[in-house]
Design a protein around this motif. Structure first.
Motif, PDB file in Angstrom:
ATOM      1  N   ILE A  24      33.871  -2.548  18.341  1.00 33.01           N
ATOM      2  CA  ILE A  24      32.805  -3.308  19.395  1.00 33.01           C
ATOM      3  C   ILE A  24      33.054  -4.742  19.502  1.00 33.01           C
ATOM      4  O   ILE A  24      32.574  -5.132  20.312  1.00 33.01           O
ATOM      5  CB  ILE A  24      31.572  -2.745  19.172  1.00 33.01           C
ATOM      6  N   ASN A 102      34.579  -6.293  31.321  1.00 34.53           N
ATOM      7  CA  ASN A 102      33.537  -5.414  31.077  1.00 34.53           C
ATOM      8  C   ASN A 102      32.245  -6.207  30.554  1.00 34.53           C
ATOM      9  O   ASN A 102      32.276  -6.924  30.084  1.00 34.53           O
ATOM     10  CB  ASN A 102      33.874  -4.217  30.054  1.00 34.53           C
ATOM     11  N   CYS A 104      28.198  -5.626  29.130  1.00 38.81           N
ATOM     12  CA  CYS A 104      27.576  -4.510  28.317  1.00 38.81           C
ATOM     13  C   CYS A 104      26.165  -4.656  28.952  1.00 38.81           C
ATOM     14  O   CYS A 104      25.260  -5.459  29.418  1.00 38.81           O
ATOM     15  CB  CYS A 104      27.127  -5.025  26.935  1.00 38.81           C
ATOM     16  N   ASN A 106      23.457  -3.206  27.358  1.00 35.81           N
ATOM     17  CA  ASN A 106      22.744  -2.650  26.284  1.00 35.81           C
ATOM     18  C   ASN A 106      21.509  -3.646  26.161  1.00 35.81           C
ATOM     19  O   ASN A 106      21.667  -4.937  26.718  1.00 35.81           O
ATOM     20  CB  ASN A 106      23.714  -2.598  24.971  1.00 35.81           C
ATOM     21  N   LEU A 111      24.426  -7.095  21.602  1.00 33.18           N
ATOM     22  CA  LEU A 111      25.302  -6.667  22.765  1.00 33.18           C
ATOM     23  C   LEU A 111      24.875  -6.913  24.184  1.00 33.18           C
ATOM     24  O   LEU A 111      25.498  -6.988  24.979  1.00 33.18           O
ATOM     25  CB  LEU A 111      25.478  -5.063  22.664  1.00 33.18           C
ATOM     26  N   ASN A 114      26.780  -9.126  26.839  1.00 30.63           N
ATOM     27  CA  ASN A 114      27.957  -9.426  26.386  1.00 30.63           C
ATOM     28  C   ASN A 114      29.233  -9.303  27.363  1.00 30.63           C
ATOM     29  O   ASN A 114      29.138  -8.198  28.266  1.00 30.63           O
ATOM     30  CB  ASN A 114      28.408  -8.799  25.141  1.00 30.63           C
ATOM     31  N   TYR A 116      33.141  -8.954  27.943  1.00 34.91           N
ATOM     32  CA  TYR A 116      34.378  -8.832  27.309  1.00 34.91           C
ATOM     33  C   TYR A 116      35.634  -9.029  28.413  1.00 34.91           C
ATOM     34  O   TYR A 116      35.853  -8.377  29.138  1.00 34.91           O
ATOM     35  CB  TYR A 116      34.579  -7.548  26.499  1.00 34.91           C
ATOM     36  N   PHE A 152      39.017  -0.264  25.350  1.00 26.97           N
ATOM     37  CA  PHE A 152      37.514   0.159  25.467  1.00 26.97           C
ATOM     38  C   PHE A 152      37.099   1.435  25.127  1.00 26.97           C
ATOM     39  O   PHE A 152      35.890   1.912  25.196  1.00 26.97           O
ATOM     40  CB  PHE A 152      36.879  -0.497  26.389  1.00 26.97           C
ATOM     41  N   CYS A 156      33.084   2.558  23.831  1.00 32.89           N
ATOM     42  CA  CYS A 156      32.040   2.920  24.947  1.00 32.89           C
ATOM     43  C   CYS A 156      31.453   4.343  24.363  1.00 32.89           C
ATOM     44  O   CYS A 156      31.739   4.991  23.728  1.00 32.89           O
ATOM     45  CB  CYS A 156      32.630   3.223  26.202  1.00 32.89           C
ATOM     46  N   MET A 174      28.912   0.583  23.407  1.00 35.20           N
ATOM     47  CA  MET A 174      28.665  -0.307  24.700  1.00 35.20           C
ATOM     48  C   MET A 174      28.247   0.962  25.786  1.00 35.20           C
ATOM     49  O   MET A 174      28.943   1.977  26.018  1.00 35.20           O
ATOM     50  CB  MET A 174      30.095  -0.837  25.042  1.00 35.20           C
ATOM     51  N   HIS A 175      27.342   0.333  26.772  1.00 37.14           N
ATOM     52  CA  HIS A 175      26.836   0.736  27.844  1.00 37.14           C
ATOM     53  C   HIS A 175      27.489  -0.269  28.824  1.00 37.14           C
ATOM     54  O   HIS A 175      26.839  -1.066  29.151  1.00 37.14           O
ATOM     55  CB  HIS A 175      25.224   1.115  27.862  1.00 37.14           C
ATOM     56  N   LEU A 176      28.573   0.295  29.358  1.00 35.96           N
ATOM     57  CA  LEU A 176      29.175  -0.637  30.654  1.00 35.96           C
ATOM     58  C   LEU A 176      28.458  -0.555  31.701  1.00 35.96           C
ATOM     59  O   LEU A 176      28.864   0.623  32.394  1.00 35.96           O
ATOM     60  CB  LEU A 176      30.598  -0.669  30.563  1.00 35.96           C
TER      61      LEU A 176
END
Length: 244
Positions: A24, A102, A104, A106, A111, A114, A116, A152, A156, A174-176
């Motif tokens: 992650i 992506n 996050c 969260n 996280l 965040n 990415y 990813f 995830c 990750m909760h995208l």
């Protein structure tokens, strides 16, 4: 022994290296983690820590018991789409083509917010980290670093994607947050349009150069196909071994 250690690297069986950081690029224990966070010296992916501030998350009551916001879901999505587009276009125009970005959704400190950004070239990611750590966004300094995450799928939360995660925003996977379909088509369609123009210029140059230009184009195409096959083999091997 070396083969065994390589096979468990970054997994839960690895008692030395942190599997969460490997998968992650973030760990809830941070610097206090008892396992090693192997930070990459080169990567396609850049992590922008806590960059996105969800107005729903920041509008809690004093005791944190409930949200105090009058924003509708449509307004929150519009706010997110505007943020995503601003960051995506700025980074791609300045540093190079982005394969994937992506964000996050969260709530955990390691996280939350965040971002990415996976560039097509490692050199572009390295340049972005060097430059972005000198910049500010929305009145706050940017904290950028190279991330070990390049695929990813393992990062995830599967339950979240199916709408079944019981840990809600405090899940450690990750909760995208998705962008709107229209924006996705617009942003990622830029790549197809650029490549189409590039291919058109290559065909025009080959036609102007005669047979030699066509032979060079065919040779380049064969090399591209060969590299593509090698990348596919590498991905299949990593999938079989449970690695990125």
């Amino acid at each position: 022994m070396a083969e065994y250690l390589a096979s468990i690297f970054g997994t839960e069986k690895d008692k030395v290296n942190c599997s969460f950081y490997f998968k992650i690029g973030a760990c809830r224990h941070g610097d206090r983690c008892s396992r090693i966070h192997n930070k990459p010296t080169f990567s396609q992916t850049v992590l922008l820590q806590n960059l996105y501030h969800n107005p729903q998350n920041s509008a809690q009551s004093a005791d944190g018991s409930h949200l105090v916001t009058n924003l509708t879901e449509e307004e929150v999505q519009e706010h997110f789409d505007n943020f995503f587009e601003d960051v995506f276009v700025e980074l791609e125009d300045k540093y190079g083509e982005i394969e994937e970005m992506n964000v996050c959704d969260n709530l955990g400190d390691h996280l939350v917010g965040n971002v990415y950004v996976k560039f097509r070239r490692e050199e572009d990611a390295e340049k972005a980290v060097e430059d972005l750590n000198k910049r500010w966004f929305a009145g706050r300094p940017i904290y950028a670093e190279l991330s070990p995450v390049t695929d990813f799928r393992e990062a995830c939360c599967r339950q979240y994607e199916m709408g079944e995660c019981t840990r809600s925003g405090f899940c450690n996977f990750m909760h995208l947050r998705p962008i709107s379909r229209e924006l996705r088509r617009e942003l990622y369609g830029r790549h197809r349009r650029r490549r189409s123009r590039s291919r058109s210029r290559s065909r025009e140059a080959a036609a102007a150069g005669g047979g030699g230009g066509r032979r060079r184009s065919r040779s380049r195409e064969r090399r591209r196909r060969s590299r593509s096959r090698e990348r596919e083999k590498d991905r299949d091997r990593r999938d079989r071994e449970g690695r990125f």
